[in-house]
Design a protein around this motif. Structure first.
Motif, PDB file in Angstrom:
ATOM      1  N   TYR A  61       0.824  -1.209   0.000  1.00 30.24           N
ATOM      2  CA  TYR A  61       0.000   0.000   0.000  1.00 30.24           C
ATOM      3  C   TYR A  61       0.859   1.261   0.000  1.00 30.24           C
ATOM      4  O   TYR A  61       0.522   2.253  -0.660  1.00 30.24           O
ATOM      5  N   THR A 112      -8.890   9.151   8.158  1.00 30.88           N
ATOM      6  CA  THR A 112      -9.255  10.070   7.085  1.00 30.88           C
ATOM      7  C   THR A 112      -8.701   9.587   5.755  1.00 30.88           C
ATOM      8  O   THR A 112      -7.519   9.252   5.645  1.00 30.88           O
ATOM      9  N   GLU A 113      -9.562   9.550   4.748  1.00 30.52           N
ATOM     10  CA  GLU A 113      -9.127   9.158   3.406  1.00 30.52           C
ATOM     11  C   GLU A 113      -8.390  10.312   2.730  1.00 30.52           C
ATOM     12  O   GLU A 113      -8.789  11.465   2.854  1.00 30.52           O
ATOM     13  N   PRO A 114      -7.330  10.035   1.983  1.00 32.09           N
ATOM     14  CA  PRO A 114      -6.690   8.717   1.864  1.00 32.09           C
ATOM     15  C   PRO A 114      -5.820   8.415   3.087  1.00 32.09           C
ATOM     16  O   PRO A 114      -5.069   9.277   3.535  1.00 32.09           O
ATOM     17  N   VAL A 115      -5.976   7.223   3.622  1.00 33.13           N
ATOM     18  CA  VAL A 115      -5.221   6.844   4.815  1.00 33.13           C
ATOM     19  C   VAL A 115      -3.740   6.733   4.468  1.00 33.13           C
ATOM     20  O   VAL A 115      -3.362   6.375   3.347  1.00 33.13           O
ATOM     21  N   ARG A 116      -2.916   7.060   5.447  1.00 34.51           N
ATOM     22  CA  ARG A 116      -1.472   6.982   5.280  1.00 34.51           C
ATOM     23  C   ARG A 116      -0.858   6.353   6.521  1.00 34.51           C
ATOM     24  O   ARG A 116      -1.343   6.549   7.632  1.00 34.51           O
ATOM     25  N   HIS A 140      -4.313  -1.371   8.139  1.00 33.98           N
ATOM     26  CA  HIS A 140      -3.888  -0.774   9.406  1.00 33.98           C
ATOM     27  C   HIS A 140      -3.185  -1.810  10.273  1.00 33.98           C
ATOM     28  O   HIS A 140      -2.109  -1.551  10.836  1.00 33.98           O
TER      29      HIS A 140
END
Length: 371
Positions: free
Chosen positions: A108, A133-137, A334
């Motif tokens: 990812y 929150t999109e986009p997740v990092r 995650h």
């Protein structure tokens, strides 16, 4: 070696060979095969969560018990070899599992360098961790920074104090004091980390928050101090063992040549025990890196890097506290990112272990006159 000594040596080797041949008679060999086979079968059944695991394990116990009575030496070697093999295989499977579970996060967070996609590079080239929150990092840089800060402060506390205390116990303290202090230090090493973390959370954090108005009391500085105090007993105990292992003849020779006690300690004892002392410090550093509960309790659960990066009066998150806070509720990528954080910890501690082995081998060569 004289002729008589050589003859005696050959006779001893022949006697051991005859004993080994006698012990490996067909009945003994069958017991060995049954014992190892049943143990490996039980291990495989355990990994597969089979309800039949108890049967090969019981077979292993019975065959080993019978073999211990009839062929004790052979069974002892066999069982120790089998247990070592199982331990190594287990550790290998754990490592494979951690790396396998981290693959989705590396995929990812791939990043492109000169047109080539590098898996996981994004974890170390950005500073944003946001699993909501999109986009997740999933950047690990903030947590790596926190781990480095806490470890550096803890090392500055544990290394000099630990080596100095070990030197005092081994070389200066009277026997009565040594007999009292050494067990006390070993008892301190057994105190659970959550106790230190609880004291830090209920005493140190409120005090710093009131006196200095520092981020609710959550700071790398005081977390590092607590972790350093936690690692201190380990450093003292291991370093003291290394210092006491130095032969008295080396120290007596220095004193006979006119050296003072301090000169003997700094020029003879410490260099001779340097490998053990360095191993003690690295063990303390390893504990500081892997400390979970104290960091989790005392630090704020925020993924950020302070400004400036050298500011120790802020405290956000470390790799271990990140895993401790998120493993229960994380899913998907995650959860995989938490395994990636575990890989960073694993590789770091592995490098420390290799470094300690290198230092020990180098000092052994120097003391042996190879360099």
């Amino acid at each position: 070696m004289g002729i008589q000594d050589w003859r005696k040596h050959v006779e001893q080797r022949l006697q051991r060979t005859r004993e080994f041949v006698t012990e490996t008679e067909p009945a003994a060999l069958a017991i060995v095969i049954l014992s190892i086979g049943s143990l490996l079968t039980a291990f495989g059944g355990f990994l597969l969560a089979s309800s039949w695991t108890a049967i090969p394990f019981a077979t292993f116990l019975v065959s080993t018990g019978y073999g211990w009575i009839r062929h004790q030496a052979l069974i002892a070697r066999t069982v120790t070899f089998a247990m070592t093999t199982v331990t190594i295989v287990t550790l290998g499977l754990i490592v494979v599992f951690i790396f396998y579970e981290a693959i989705p996060a590396f995929q990812y967070e791939s990043a492109t360098v000169f047109g080539v996609s590098v898996p996981g590079l994004g974890m170390f080239t950005q500073t944003r961790w946001d699993a909501v929150t999109e986009p997740v990092r999933y950047s690990l840089l903030p947590m790596i920074h926190g781990t480095v800060m806490v470890t550096a402060i803890a090392t500055l506390v544990a290394a000099p104090l630990g080596v100095a205390a070990a030197l005092f116990i081994a070389e200066i303290a009277p026997p009565t004091v040594r007999e009292l202090v050494k067990p006390g230090i070993e008892i301190l090493a057994g105190i659970p980390s959550i106790v230190y973390g609880f004291i830090g959370f209920t005493v140190i954090n409120p005090w710093t928050s009131t006196e200095f108005a520092l981020n609710g009391g959550s700071t790398y500085l005081f977390v590092g101090l607590v972790v350093g105090l936690m690692a201190l007993p380990t450093v003292v105990s291991v370093a003291e063992d290394a210092l006491t292992s130095v032969p008295d003849s080396m120290k007596d020779g220095a004193l006979a040549l006119g050296a003072t006690d301090w000169q003997s300690m700094t020029s003879i004892t410490l260099p001779a025990a340097f490998s053990g002392v360095s191993a003690a410090v690295l063990l303390g550093v390893g504990r500081a890196i892997g400390e979970t509960m104290a960091a989790t309790v005392m630090l704020a659960g925020t993924q950020a890097i302070p400004d400036p990066v050298t500011n120790v009066f802020y405290g956000y998150e470390t790799l271990t506290s990140l895993i401790a806070r998120g493993y229960g509720s994380s899913t998907g990528v995650h959860e995989s990112a938490l395994f990636a954080a575990g890989i960073v910890l694993f590789v770091t501690v592995l490098c420390l272990s290799i470094a300690s082995q290198y230092i020990e081998a180098r000092m052994r060569r120097r003391l042996g006159g190879a360099e």
